[in-house]
Design an enzyme around this catalytic site. Structure first.
Site, PDB file in Angstrom:
ATOM      1  N   LYS A  86      10.378  43.875  22.144  1.00 25.92           N
ATOM      2  CA  LYS A  86      10.809  43.492  23.492  1.00 25.92           C
ATOM      3  C   LYS A  86      10.391  42.053  23.768  1.00 25.92           C
ATOM      4  CE  LYS A  86      10.373  48.039  25.740  1.00 25.92           C
ATOM      5  NZ  LYS A  86      11.777  48.207  26.127  1.00 25.92           N
TER       6      LYS A  86
ATOM      7  N   ARG B  24      13.720  58.798  22.954  1.00 31.37           N
ATOM      8  CA  ARG B  24      14.605  59.913  22.574  1.00 31.37           C
ATOM      9  C   ARG B  24      14.198  60.512  21.227  1.00 31.37           C
ATOM     10  NH1 ARG B  24      19.688  55.987  23.005  1.00 31.37           N
ATOM     11  NH2 ARG B  24      18.262  55.066  24.522  1.00 31.37           N
TER      12      ARG B  24
HETATM   13  N1  BES Z   1      10.810  52.579  27.792  1.00 30.56           N
HETATM   14  C1  BES Z   1      12.072  51.946  27.667  1.00 30.56           C
HETATM   15  C2  BES Z   1      12.937  52.086  28.923  1.00 30.56           C
HETATM   16  C3  BES Z   1      12.419  51.370  30.126  1.00 30.56           C
HETATM   17  C4  BES Z   1      12.779  50.069  30.393  1.00 30.56           C
HETATM   18  C5  BES Z   1      11.605  52.014  31.022  1.00 30.56           C
HETATM   19  C6  BES Z   1      12.326  49.412  31.511  1.00 30.56           C
HETATM   20  C7  BES Z   1      11.130  51.376  32.158  1.00 30.56           C
HETATM   21  C8  BES Z   1      11.495  50.068  32.400  1.00 30.56           C
HETATM   22  C9  BES Z   1      12.833  52.552  26.486  1.00 30.56           C
HETATM   23  O1  BES Z   1      12.065  52.954  25.420  1.00 30.56           O
HETATM   24  C10 BES Z   1      13.749  51.489  25.970  1.00 30.56           C
HETATM   25  O2  BES Z   1      13.253  50.528  25.475  1.00 30.56           O
HETATM   26  N2  BES Z   1      15.037  51.697  26.124  1.00 30.56           N
HETATM   27  C11 BES Z   1      16.008  50.758  25.701  1.00 30.56           C
HETATM   28  C12 BES Z   1      17.098  51.506  24.966  1.00 30.56           C
HETATM   29  C13 BES Z   1      18.034  50.606  24.218  1.00 30.56           C
HETATM   30  C14 BES Z   1      17.334  49.945  23.065  1.00 30.56           C
HETATM   31  C15 BES Z   1      19.189  51.444  23.720  1.00 30.56           C
HETATM   32  C16 BES Z   1      16.558  50.064  26.932  1.00 30.56           C
HETATM   33  O3  BES Z   1      16.713  50.708  27.979  1.00 30.56           O
HETATM   34  O4  BES Z   1      16.800  48.870  26.861  1.00 30.56           O
HETATM   35 MN    MN Z   2      11.672  51.407  24.046  1.00 30.36          MN
END
Ligand code: BES
Ligand code: MN
Ligand code: ZN
Length: 495
Positions: free
Chosen positions: A273, A347
């Site tokens: 990230k 997931r």
């Molecule tokens: N934990 C994150 C989702 C999230 C983002 C929660 C911001 C709270 C605040 C999750 O693991 C994630 O990174 N999801 C990605 C999925 C994508 C790579 C398909 C997302 O939402 O960008």
């Molecule tokens: Mn994630």
């Protein structure tokens, strides 16, 4: 803080709050006080044009002729609307006004209409005070004394203190559950990691919850390749916590199983990230936090239902040993997954925990909570959590419970057309869909691990943490989900 209930009586010290209904007509105790102080309240109300409007307040300092510090009038609005959440809000507002007083009394001397008992209203006001009073301040060593809350004792006076006390006995445990959730979620990731999280759940044994902890060896034996792959890059051992509360008369009644995503820190892994705001990902275990808090609430109020709570706990780190984009893992279900994005890790964790839940417990209903997608925040902001379900009645029951406690849910569609996005060239599926409808493709992924079980998924990414604070919580962790599922179980699943 000690909260107690008493009959209405004359007060001589501390801070007193009178509830004032719409229209501004003072109740008998407030009127008596007003007369005794030669109109201190009625004159203040007139000059501030305060007429008991809902959630408004008016502070009268040190009224002449008394030894009181403050008298506060709080607008109750239309008393016929004064049900649970409205009463909680009043409690929360009252708390903000009295937090820095050592001693306070709330007086409810107004008549409530048929169907709403003063005692029940009083108990929910107390609940609102309690929820709002939570602070996570164990790491502050230099707080200004004047900033610190001082309230040690709150008395709520009403016509039915015994009813209030009895009703509060089932509200307080829920607040205690929420505090457990808020503690776990607020802790930074150097303190709360999979093993320290699971160690804290051991504390639930005092409340009568059976707690079992599975480490990596046990999970490897079970074939949980999807969950374990996420933890590959971390020096912290992944964990699975199994918590059981068998409160139903028949211990063999199929349980409600509640599953929480517990990513104690989500860097994204090799699909790293960006640094801005990455610290937020300490609360990527919010779903697991809700499950632990819910178990505490249910046990403390001795819920008459069989409930199993499962927390899949991992840390998602980039490392020489971390899984790579494109790796293929085999889940406990036997289905293979191409991990195209290591940041879609929640997931992967849930896939194995959901499967395990069904194999071992044959649940009557299965509900998972997860901070699963940023896309749900784009869709709903922090006002609703996303709801996905394979059963319309379950969706309706959860939505109703959410409305009841004002932890609102909004249902999303699911279907074949979204599921197609998960096709992989080399495995049974990949772990990401296309650029659109990211919350739905995530739910479709989870559904591939749901058998014939009645199931709902709550995407709580937008509601776990609130930077500005909500009516019932200071800025930070909200505990969203504990009251919701407690209400759902109370209304639909108890003997
Ligand atoms: N934990 C994150 C989702 C999230 C983002 C929660 C911001 C709270 C605040 C999750 O693991 C994630 O990174 N999801 C990605 C999925 C994508 C790579 C398909 C997302 O939402 O960008
Ligand atoms: Mn994630
Ligand atoms: Zn995550």
């Amino acid at each position: 803080m000690k909260i107690s209930f008493a009959k209405i009586s004359v007060l001589s010290k501390g801070t007193v709050i009178y509830g004032v209904p719409n229209g501004g007509k003072l109740g008998p105790a407030a009127s008596k006080f007003d007369k005794r102080t030669r109109g201190s309240l009625s004159r203040a109300m007139k000059s501030a044009s305060f007429k008991g409007e809902k959630e408004k307040s008016l502070v009268v300092l040190a009224p002449v002729g008394t030894r009181l510090d403050k008298v506060v009038l709080i607008g109750l609005g239309d008393v016929r609307d004064l049900r649970e959440t409205a009463a909680e809000r009043i409690g929360a507002i009252a708390y903000k006004i009295i937090a820095r007083e050592p001693l306070a009394t709330i007086v409810l001397d107004v008549p409530f209409s048929v169907g709403i008992s003063a005692g029940v209203v009083a108990s929910h006001i107390a609940g609102g005070v309690q929820l709002r009073s939570y602070r996570f301040n164990k790491y502050r060593t230099k707080e200004d004394k004047s900033e610190k809350p001082k309230l040690r004792s709150l008395v709520i006076q009403c016509d039915e203190p015994a009813t209030a006390k009895a009703s509060f006995a089932s509200i307080r445990p829920v607040a205690e559950g929420i505090f457990f959730t808020r503690d776990l979620t607020s802790e930074p990731a150097n303190i709360i990691y999979p093993a320290s999280f699971s160690a804290r759940t051991k504390d639930l044994e005092k409340d009568g919850v059976k707690v079992e902890i599975l480490g990596e060896t046990a999970m490897r034996k079970l074939g949980m390749g999807a969950l374990l792959g996420v933890g590959d890059g971390s020096v912290r051992e992944s964990q699975l916590v199994v918590m059981r509360w068998d409160g139903a008369k028949n211990k063999k009644t199929p349980p409600i199983v509640v599953v929480g995503k517990g990513v104690c820190f989500d860097t994204g892994g090799i699909s790293l990230k960006p640094p801005g705001g990455m610290w937020d990902m300490k609360w990527d275990m919010g779903g697991a936090g809700v499950v632990a808090g819910l178990m505490r609430a249910l046990a403390k109020r001795k819920a008459k239902a069989n409930v199993v709570g499962l927390c899949g706990l991992v840390e998602n780190m980039p490392d020489g040993a971390a899984q790579r984009p494109g790796d293929v893992v085999t889940s406990m279900s036997g289905q293979t997954i191409e991990v195209q994005n290591t940041d879609a890790e929640g997931r992967l964790v849930l896939a194995d925990v959901l499967w395990y839940a069904q194999e071992r417990f044959k649940p009557h209903t299965m509900i998972d909570l997860a901070t699963l997608t940023g896309a749900v925040i784009a869709a709903l902001s922090n006002h609703y959590a996303g709801l996905f379900a394979n059963d319309d009645d379950l969706a309706t029951q959860l939505t109703a419970a959410g409305q009841h406690v004002e932890e609102r849910l909004w249902r999303f569609p699911m279907g074949e057309e979204y599921d197609k996005e998960l096709r992989s060239l080399i495995a049974d599926m990949k772990n990401i869909g296309g650029p659109k409808a990211g919350s739905i493709t995530a739910a479709q992924f989870l559904q591939r691990f749901v058998k014939n079980t009645r199931w709902a998924h709550l995407d709580i990414a937008g509601v776990v943490w609130n930077e500005k604070g909500t009516i019932l919580s200071e800025p930070g962790s909200t505990g969203f989900g504990v009251r919701l599922l407690n209400r759902f179980i109370l209304d639909n699943c108890e003997d």
